[in-house]
Design a protein around this motif. Structure first.
Motif, PDB file in Angstrom:
ATOM      1  N   GLY A  39       0.809  -1.213   0.000  1.00  9.47           N
ATOM      2  CA  GLY A  39       0.000   0.000   0.000  1.00  9.47           C
ATOM      3  C   GLY A  39       0.841   1.262   0.000  1.00  9.47           C
ATOM      4  N   ASN A  59      -3.233   3.747   0.710  1.00  9.72           N
ATOM      5  CA  ASN A  59      -4.521   3.485   1.355  1.00  9.72           C
ATOM      6  C   ASN A  59      -4.380   3.717   2.855  1.00  9.72           C
ATOM      7  N   PRO A  60      -5.480   4.028   3.530  1.00 17.02           N
ATOM      8  CA  PRO A  60      -5.412   4.399   4.945  1.00 17.02           C
ATOM      9  C   PRO A  60      -5.033   3.261   5.896  1.00 17.02           C
ATOM     10  N   ASP A  61      -5.043   2.020   5.410  1.00 18.93           N
ATOM     11  CA  ASP A  61      -4.684   0.883   6.265  1.00 18.93           C
ATOM     12  C   ASP A  61      -3.244   0.435   6.094  1.00 18.93           C
ATOM     13  N   SER A  62      -2.498   1.099   5.237  1.00 20.78           N
ATOM     14  CA  SER A  62      -1.120   0.676   4.975  1.00 20.78           C
ATOM     15  C   SER A  62      -0.222   0.992   6.171  1.00 20.78           C
ATOM     16  N   LYS A  66      -0.404   4.319   8.817  1.00 18.71           N
ATOM     17  CA  LYS A  66      -0.469   4.150  10.280  1.00 18.71           C
ATOM     18  C   LYS A  66       0.723   4.813  10.958  1.00 18.71           C
ATOM     19  N   GLU A  69       0.163   8.593  10.880  1.00 19.28           N
ATOM     20  CA  GLU A  69      -0.904   8.942  11.826  1.00 19.28           C
ATOM     21  C   GLU A  69      -0.378   8.964  13.263  1.00 19.28           C
TER      22      GLU A  69
END
Length: 133
Positions: A39, A59-62, A66, A69
């Motif tokens: 990702g 993507n926000p889950d990569s 994380k 963030e």
């Protein structure tokens, strides 16, 4: 381990960061690619014998999303070139290091890669990489 292969830097916006590093080093990225399995989109810069990899989440889950963030942009990992990634995995496991992915996977820049858990490396995510031949 033969040498530091590259330093990975997590960035929010690859285009903006590419411009910044082009100004910093006075050269354009020599390679850009997407590693869909992780990702991430990457750019590689050379500075003398050293390489810098910029990483932007796709993507926000990569893992990169994380990381940013939690910690913001910055150094994400240090990668070391190895001669034989499989024997290094076994050697490091015997020494007590935790390997996050014991089966090497295809990473950016034509490399097989594995990562060592930062809890076993003084808080630094370590990547081992071997050229795919």
């Amino acid at each position: 381990m033969k040498k530091i292969e590259h330093i990975g830097i997590a960035v929010k916006d690859l285009e903006v960061s590419n411009l910044l590093f082009e100004k910093l080093f006075g050269v354009s990225a020599y390679k850009q690619e997407e590693v869909a399995s992780e990702g991430v989109k990457t750019s590689f810069f050379r500075n003398g014998p050293n390489k810098i990899e910029l990483l932007e989440a796709t993507n926000p889950d990569s893992p990169i999303a994380k990381f940013i963030e939690k910690k913001g942009e910055g150094i994400h990992h240090i990668a070391f070139e190895v001669e034989d990634i499989f024997s290094e995995i076994e050697r490091l496991k015997k020494e007590g290091f935790v390997v996050l992915n014991e089966i090497p996977k295809k990473g950016a820049d034509n490399k097989l890669v594995v990562f060592l858990h930062p809890k076993t490396t003084n808080g630094v995510l370590i990547e081992l990489c071997q050229e795919i031949v």
